[in-house]
Design an enzyme around this catalytic site. Structure first.
Site, short mmCIF file in Angstrom:
data_model
loop_
_atom_site.label_atom_id
_atom_site.label_comp_id
_atom_site.label_asym_id
_atom_site.label_seq_id
_atom_site.Cartn_x
_atom_site.Cartn_y
_atom_site.Cartn_z
N TYR A 237 -1.58 1.33 -8.32
CA TYR A 237 -1.92 1.61 -6.92
C TYR A 237 -3.39 1.32 -6.64
O TYR A 237 -3.72 0.52 -5.75
CB TYR A 237 -1.57 3.06 -6.59
CG TYR A 237 -2.17 3.57 -5.29
CD1 TYR A 237 -1.93 2.92 -4.09
CD2 TYR A 237 -2.96 4.73 -5.26
CE1 TYR A 237 -2.48 3.39 -2.89
CE2 TYR A 237 -3.51 5.20 -4.08
CZ TYR A 237 -3.26 4.52 -2.90
OH TYR A 237 -3.81 4.99 -1.73
N LYS A 241 -5.08 -1.85 -4.49
CA LYS A 241 -5.87 -1.53 -3.29
C LYS A 241 -7.29 -2.08 -3.42
O LYS A 241 -7.87 -2.57 -2.44
CB LYS A 241 -5.92 -0.01 -3.06
CG LYS A 241 -4.61 0.60 -2.60
CD LYS A 241 -4.13 0.07 -1.26
CE LYS A 241 -4.86 0.71 -0.10
NZ LYS A 241 -4.29 0.28 1.21
#
Length: 490
Positions: A237, A241
């Site tokens: 994640y 990002k």
């Protein structure tokens, strides 16, 4: 920076919101519609097969939520016509060129009219498949930027990232940008196009081997963590990002881009009403497990800072940043959290949880209250592994021997326990960086934005986001935990 009335800025503006069914996106949409009914249009982009399906998703997953009850009460019988007039929903996908829009007339209409784009589309799953995560969080950011570049009158693109793109760094974490190829551990060779290619090749390789869908999912999850750790990030994640931020920084050109990095987003503090939350947020899994009597020990440093921030604070910061930087190019990044000015610690969460569920215990399926006790703290990974070994792994090994002796009679029980142990160990490793987090997120830019808003006399009572105003004990005992119990406990 010159600031004008935020309400005045929002008047007659056309705004595109991606990821419209997400938690923050819904709160953003509700806030705009409630405080500025003279907004011209909100275009909501969400994943769906067609326009009809998109409209159904909006009605069920956005407008139909309890979150909109204040606006419904305010408008009464006019609510539905107001929404039809102000909101335009479309099926799309940020992983595709031109956001996957099939209606060319609608696309041209948006390109000519959009004033603001707020990119809230993302997968926030720490343990997501690499192909899914990089498509949404990295390639998606690029596609949104390319769409923004085609807009004739766009004033600002606001991209929502996460403060945890910092990885496991300790100390003061500044509001600094990521540049293409940056890594956290100094390893060179990070190339986003190569990462996209590797994810695609890995998927094709698994499909060629005729792996089952569960096998493919697990392999792609493991591959994402492997790629993240290679360059110093703890999970897929935050890695994807961070790469999304790199893409924006590298390719933005003359496009006015603002990046907002929230920390751990929790239930609403005040608006549209206190305590609205949806789904089990990061720290809420602890509250849910504890209240139901399933969490008897805690892995982590009780003195570590858990950087929480209510969702309405984040949305207000997004809106003020959006208004402040419209037509005013800036490289500012805004970290929206509490660790710098009003730190909350895991020990506080334990105290609040015990205080709440001691007085208002969860009622189990048998109609009996669940008694909670103070949890046993495992203060490092070594103690966690010892705990798991003595409590579960030794029993599992004994069960394996018994199972062999009894001709696999206990095979089902053995596999079930083995699966649960592996699941817990995987979760512990995924969340380890945050349970022992030593960083504090600097919010100098965000604080400056607050001060400039206050000095300019804009509507700070409407668009509040000062973490110093939060009384954590009151918030958790009277707002957040009751909200989690009401909206999340099932």
């Amino acid at each position: 920076m010159e600031l004008e009335s935020v309400l005045k800025f929002l008047e007659n503006k056309t705004i595109l919101v991606t990821g419209a069914t997400g938690f923050l996106a819904k709160i953003f949409v509700e806030k705009i519609l409630r405080v500025q009914p003279n907004v011209k249009k909100l275009y909501l982009l969400l994943r769906a097969a067609d326009a009809k399906s998109a409209t159904q998703r909006m009605n069920n997953e956005v407008i139909g939520k309890d979150l909109f009850r204040v606006l419904k009460e305010k408008l009464g019988a006019n609510f539905n016509s107001f929404v039809r007039d102000k909101v335009s929903v479309m099926a799309g996908d940020i992983t595709c060129k031109d956001l996957g829009l099939k209606d060319l007339d609608l696309k041209e209409e948006m390109l000519s009219q959009l004033d603001v784009i707020v990119n809230l589309a993302a997968t926030t799953n720490f343990d997501e498949r690499y192909d899914v995560s990089i498509s949404l969080n990295t390639l998606g950011a690029k596609n949104v930027l390319n769409f923004a570049k085609q807009c004739a009158n766009l004033k600002v693109l606001v991209h929502i990232s996460t403060a945890y793109v910092s990885g496991e760094r300790g100390g003061l974490i500044l509001e600094n940008p990521y540049h293409m190829g940056d890594t956290l551990n100094g390893v060179t060779g990070l190339d986003i196009n190569n990462e996209l290619r590797l994810a695609e090749e890995k998927l094709k390789e698994l499909q060629a081997e005729e792996a089952t869908e569960p096998e493919i999912t697990l392999a792609m999850k493991d591959f994402g963590i492997e790629r993240a750790k290679k360059f110093g990030w703890p999970n897929t994640y935050v890695f994807t990002k961070a790469m999304g931020e790199m893409v924006l920084e590298h390719l933005k050109g003359n496009t006015n881009v603002v990046i907002v990095r929230p920390t751990i987003v929790t239930s609403t503090y005040k608006e549209p009403f206190p305590g609205w939350v949806e789904g089990v947020r990061t720290i809420d899994s602890l509250a849910v497990g504890y209240g139901k009597g399933k969490l008897t020990c805690f892995l982590g440093d009780v003195n570590a800072v858990v950087d929480a921030i209510p969702a309405d604070f984040v949305v207000n910061a997004i809106i003020v940043a959006m208004a402040a930087h419209a037509n005013q190019p800036s490289d500012r990044i805004y970290q929206v959290g509490s660790s710098m000015r009003n730190p909350l610690r895991y020990g506080d969460l334990q105290k609040f949880g015990f205080g709440y569920f001691s007085k208002k215990p969860w009622i189990n399926k048998d109609g009996k209250p669940v008694k909670v006790a103070k949890v046993f703290v495992l203060s490092n990974m070594a103690s966690f592994h010892r705990y798991m070994t003595f409590r579960y792994v030794l029993f599992l090994k004994g069960l394996e021997l018994v199972n062999t002796a009894f001709c696999q009679y206990f095979q089902g029980m053995y596999h079930d326990l083995n699966r649960k142990i592996k699941f817990v160990m995987r979760l512990a490793e995924l969340y380890r960086p945050y349970l022992f987090f030593k960083g504090v997120f600097d919010d100098m830019n965000t604080e400056r934005l607050r001060l400039e808003a206050k000095e300019s006399g804009i509507e700070t009572e409407i668009f509040y986001f000062d973490p110093k105003s939060i009384n954590w004990e009151e918030y958790f005992l009277s707002i957040h935990i009751p909200g989690v119990v009401k909206y999340v406990f099932k």
